[in-house]
Design a protein around this motif. Structure first.
Motif, PDB file in Angstrom:
ATOM      1  N   ALA A 105       0.834  -1.198   0.000  1.00 36.61           N
ATOM      2  CA  ALA A 105       0.000   0.000   0.000  1.00 36.61           C
ATOM      3  C   ALA A 105       0.874   1.255   0.000  1.00 36.61           C
ATOM      4  N   GLY A 106       1.914   1.227   0.822  1.00 37.47           N
ATOM      5  CA  GLY A 106       2.818   2.378   0.874  1.00 37.47           C
ATOM      6  C   GLY A 106       3.538   2.617  -0.436  1.00 37.47           C
ATOM      7  N   GLU A 107       3.984   1.560  -1.076  1.00 34.67           N
ATOM      8  CA  GLU A 107       4.681   1.703  -2.353  1.00 34.67           C
ATOM      9  C   GLU A 107       3.746   2.256  -3.432  1.00 34.67           C
ATOM     10  N   ASN A 108       2.477   1.854  -3.402  1.00 34.78           N
ATOM     11  CA  ASN A 108       1.510   2.402  -4.350  1.00 34.78           C
ATOM     12  C   ASN A 108       1.365   3.907  -4.172  1.00 34.78           C
ATOM     13  N   ILE A 109       1.265   4.346  -2.925  1.00 30.23           N
ATOM     14  CA  ILE A 109       1.125   5.780  -2.666  1.00 30.23           C
ATOM     15  C   ILE A 109       2.410   6.510  -3.001  1.00 30.23           C
ATOM     16  N   MET A 110       3.546   5.925  -2.640  1.00 29.83           N
ATOM     17  CA  MET A 110       4.833   6.563  -2.921  1.00 29.83           C
ATOM     18  C   MET A 110       5.078   6.713  -4.421  1.00 29.83           C
ATOM     19  N   LEU A 111       4.612   5.755  -5.211  1.00 28.16           N
ATOM     20  CA  LEU A 111       4.785   5.847  -6.661  1.00 28.16           C
ATOM     21  C   LEU A 111       4.143   7.126  -7.187  1.00 28.16           C
ATOM     22  N   ALA A 112       2.926   7.416  -6.710  1.00 24.95           N
ATOM     23  CA  ALA A 112       2.243   8.635  -7.137  1.00 24.95           C
ATOM     24  C   ALA A 112       2.936   9.876  -6.587  1.00 24.95           C
ATOM     25  N   LEU A 113       3.362   9.820  -5.331  1.00 25.65           N
ATOM     26  CA  LEU A 113       3.997  10.983  -4.713  1.00 25.65           C
ATOM     27  C   LEU A 113       5.324  11.342  -5.387  1.00 25.65           C
ATOM     28  N   LYS A 114       6.099  10.332  -5.763  1.00 28.81           N
ATOM     29  CA  LYS A 114       7.387  10.599  -6.408  1.00 28.81           C
ATOM     30  C   LYS A 114       7.205  11.257  -7.773  1.00 28.81           C
TER      31      LYS A 114
END
Length: 275
Positions: A105-114
């Motif tokens: 879940a965190g990696e999914n959100i981080m992908l968008a944030l980056k």
């Protein structure tokens, strides 16, 4: 956690009115129109429910707004800029969550944030991801979990967190609660309304649903689509001081009158098409 605390990490996105003129859509190599001559002007910060029967083109309309499809005729303007493909100024929440299953879940959100904040320090982005998960009612442990380890409601909370985390001025939601049980659906409806109402400036939300009660609970403007080839058959606005709550939704005579009017318009259109 209060939503404004989260946005301390981020720049304020520009807000835009949305103007749609003469919009029609048919798939390539198919002359059958899905949408026909749609004309809408939406003020920035509105919460718009797109209401209608399944198959009437609501989701197609949302994909056009997102830039995932190209209109056959007509224009879509965000402020003075035409929509030309997908971009990070439009966030989208799908009914099927839209999370990559091989990422946590965190990696999914981080992908968008980056993508959205490419110059920002990664530690700050991770903290933003955690804060956004907390804001939608999930604890830090969810950051490390794969979608398959989460319930449907938790996955949809992650999808909402992802969409809000990138701070898009336009938020597009395609029947995001349609597959959830009644209790989880009610909780997420309240969550989205709280997130939207606490923001300053507010996002412009387009929310696809076929549920009249959901539209009345969430939106301050309701647009009803007829059967395909779809155009707008009815629309209304709800003043802020007249908006129902979950407790008053079925006790307010004016809201019940509007509810009956919406149901009448949808059923009238269906009856006309099958007669």
């Amino acid at each position: 956690m209060h939503v404004r605390y989260i946005y301390a990490y981020k720049e304020v996105s520009a807000i835009h009115d949305v103007k749609i003129t003469g919009l029609s859509f048919a798939y390539k190599n198919d002359n059958r129109l899905i949408l026909k001559d749609i004309n809408i002007e939406v003020a920035a910060g509105s919460f718009v429910a797109l209401l209608g029967q399944s198959g009437c083109g609501k989701s197609t309309f949302l994909r056009l707004l997102a830039g995932l499809e190209t209109s056959t005729t007509g224009t879509i303007l965000l402020g003075d800029r035409p929509v030309n493909g997908a971009s990070l100024d439009k966030g989208m929440v799908f009914q099927d969550y839209g999370l990559f299953p091989w990422m946590t879940a965190g990696e999914n959100i981080m992908l968008a944030l980056k993508q959205r904040f490419s110059q920002q320090d990664k530690k700050k982005l991770k903290q933003l991801a955690l804060d956004t998960l907390n804001a939608v009612g999930l604890d830090d442990s969810v950051y490390h979990k794969l979608p398959k380890e989460l319930s449907g409601g938790m996955k949809q909370r992650c999808a909402i967190a992802q969409a809000f985390s990138i701070d898009p001025p336009i938020l597009l939601m395609d029947e995001p609660f349609g597959a959830l049980d009644a209790v989880t659906r009610a909780r997420l409806q309240d969550l989205v309304l709280k997130l939207w109402s606490q923001e300053n400036p507010k996002k412009t939300v387009f929310f696809v649903t076929h549920d009249v009660d959901e539209a009345l609970l969430l939106a301050n403007r309701i647009i009803v689509f007829g059967q395909s080839p779809s155009n707008i058959i009815y629309e209304c606005s709800i003043a802020e001081d007249q908006r129902p709550t979950r407790e008053t939704q079925f006790d307010n005579p004016e809201i019940m009158k509007l509810r009956n009017k919406l149901i009448f318009q949808i059923n009238k259109d269906v009856a006309a098409r099958i007669s």
